[in-house]
Design a protein around this motif. Structure first.
Motif, PDB file in Angstrom:
ATOM      1  N   ASP A 151       0.975  -1.327   0.342  1.00 50.45           N
ATOM      2  CA  ASP A 151      -0.224   0.067   0.049  1.00 50.45           C
ATOM      3  C   ASP A 151       0.876   1.735  -0.388  1.00 50.45           C
ATOM      4  N   GLU A 152       2.358   1.020  -0.409  1.00 54.02           N
ATOM      5  CA  GLU A 152       2.677   1.650  -0.144  1.00 54.02           C
ATOM      6  C   GLU A 152       3.995   2.447  -1.250  1.00 54.02           C
ATOM      7  N   GLU A 153       4.082   3.744  -1.886  1.00 60.02           N
ATOM      8  CA  GLU A 153       4.840   3.803  -3.320  1.00 60.02           C
ATOM      9  C   GLU A 153       6.178   4.088  -2.492  1.00 60.02           C
ATOM     10  N   TYR A 154       7.096   3.636  -2.819  1.00 54.16           N
ATOM     11  CA  TYR A 154       8.701   3.563  -3.483  1.00 54.16           C
ATOM     12  C   TYR A 154       9.502   4.108  -4.402  1.00 54.16           C
ATOM     13  N   VAL A 155      10.608   5.019  -3.862  1.00 55.45           N
ATOM     14  CA  VAL A 155      10.987   5.503  -5.302  1.00 55.45           C
ATOM     15  C   VAL A 155      12.677   4.937  -5.602  1.00 55.45           C
ATOM     16  N   ARG A 156      12.535   4.294  -6.420  1.00 54.78           N
ATOM     17  CA  ARG A 156      14.370   3.481  -6.957  1.00 54.78           C
ATOM     18  C   ARG A 156      14.712   4.595  -7.329  1.00 54.78           C
TER      19      ARG A 156
ATOM     20  N   GLU B 187      16.199   2.514  -2.078  1.00 54.07           N
ATOM     21  CA  GLU B 187      14.565   2.458  -2.777  1.00 54.07           C
ATOM     22  C   GLU B 187      14.316   2.615  -1.319  1.00 54.07           C
ATOM     23  N   LEU B 188      13.146   3.308  -1.630  1.00 57.86           N
ATOM     24  CA  LEU B 188      13.413   4.243  -0.358  1.00 57.86           C
ATOM     25  C   LEU B 188      11.613   4.716   0.135  1.00 57.86           C
ATOM     26  N   PRO B 189      10.774   5.164   0.613  1.00 65.03           N
ATOM     27  CA  PRO B 189       9.377   5.743   0.625  1.00 65.03           C
ATOM     28  C   PRO B 189       9.617   7.039   0.543  1.00 65.03           C
ATOM     29  N   ILE B 190       8.497   7.199  -0.381  1.00 62.54           N
ATOM     30  CA  ILE B 190       8.090   8.417  -1.304  1.00 62.54           C
ATOM     31  C   ILE B 190       7.546   8.990   0.110  1.00 62.54           C
ATOM     32  N   TYR B 191       8.203  10.247   0.390  1.00 63.36           N
ATOM     33  CA  TYR B 191       7.874  11.135   1.371  1.00 63.36           C
ATOM     34  C   TYR B 191       6.785  11.949   1.087  1.00 63.36           C
ATOM     35  N   ARG B 192       7.123  12.177   0.032  1.00 57.96           N
ATOM     36  CA  ARG B 192       5.843  13.236  -0.816  1.00 57.96           C
ATOM     37  C   ARG B 192       6.454  13.323  -2.646  1.00 57.96           C
ATOM     38  N   LYS B 193       5.249  14.250  -3.044  1.00 58.09           N
ATOM     39  CA  LYS B 193       5.907  14.223  -4.579  1.00 58.09           C
ATOM     40  C   LYS B 193       5.502  16.335  -4.732  1.00 58.09           C
ATOM     41  N   LYS B 194       6.709  16.541  -5.039  1.00 56.88           N
ATOM     42  CA  LYS B 194       6.148  18.277  -5.655  1.00 56.88           C
ATOM     43  C   LYS B 194       7.117  18.694  -6.691  1.00 56.88           C
TER      44      LYS B 194
END
Length: 152
Positions: free
Chosen positions: A52-57, A74-81
């Motif tokens: 259920d969580e978006e990550y970024v690689r 590969e880390l969780p996306i804190y937010r998009k900006k």
């Protein structure tokens, strides 16, 4: 509560920055009071869905940088900006959180991931990270290195 001016550490327009959680040290960072968010040079930036969580690689830096090690993060996306660059173009970026060390201070930083290969410095430190912690003397650079030499 804001720190008193006399309690703020003075940094120059360029300083080395450490990313201890990523085992990355002494990376040149441009201190930019015109930028709100800090940014980090990466390549192969791809969103990844995990449960259920978006990550970024991504890969930090690129093969032309001397500390590049081809390690995939590969880390969780804190937010998009959405970021508007100095030339007026707009780009949606992923923002991650990590610890950074600037001088002797360990801080939690929000970093937008972007391709900075055309820029001289791989890290840009914005005012959100320095506000209330540091004063910038634009006539100086690498003050942390000078401080270390004075202490030895």
């Amino acid at each position: 509560m804001a720190a008193k001016k006399k309690d703020l550490k003075i940094i120059g327009r360029l300083e080395p920055i450490n990313f201890p959680e990523w085992d990355l040290y002494g990376i040149d960072a441009k201190i930019d009071t015109g930028a709100y968010t800090s940014s980090l040079h990466c390549h192969h930036i791809k969103p990844v869905q995990r449960e259920d969580e978006e990550y970024v690689r991504f890969n930090l830096l690129d093969p032309s940088h001397e500390t590049y090690n081809d390690k995939l993060f590969e880390l969780p996306i804190y937010r998009k900006k959405v970021v508007k660059s100095s030339n007026g173009s707009r780009e949606e970026r992923f923002v991650v959180k990590t610890k950074v060390q600037l001088f002797d201070r360990l801080l939690t930083a929000e970093l937008s991931l972007t391709d900075r290969s055309e820029m001289r410095y791989p890290v840009l430190v914005g005012r959100k990270l320095i506000n209330g912690r540091f004063l910038v003397d634009v006539s100086q650079k690498y003050l942390s290195e000078k401080e270390i030499k004075e202490q030895t």
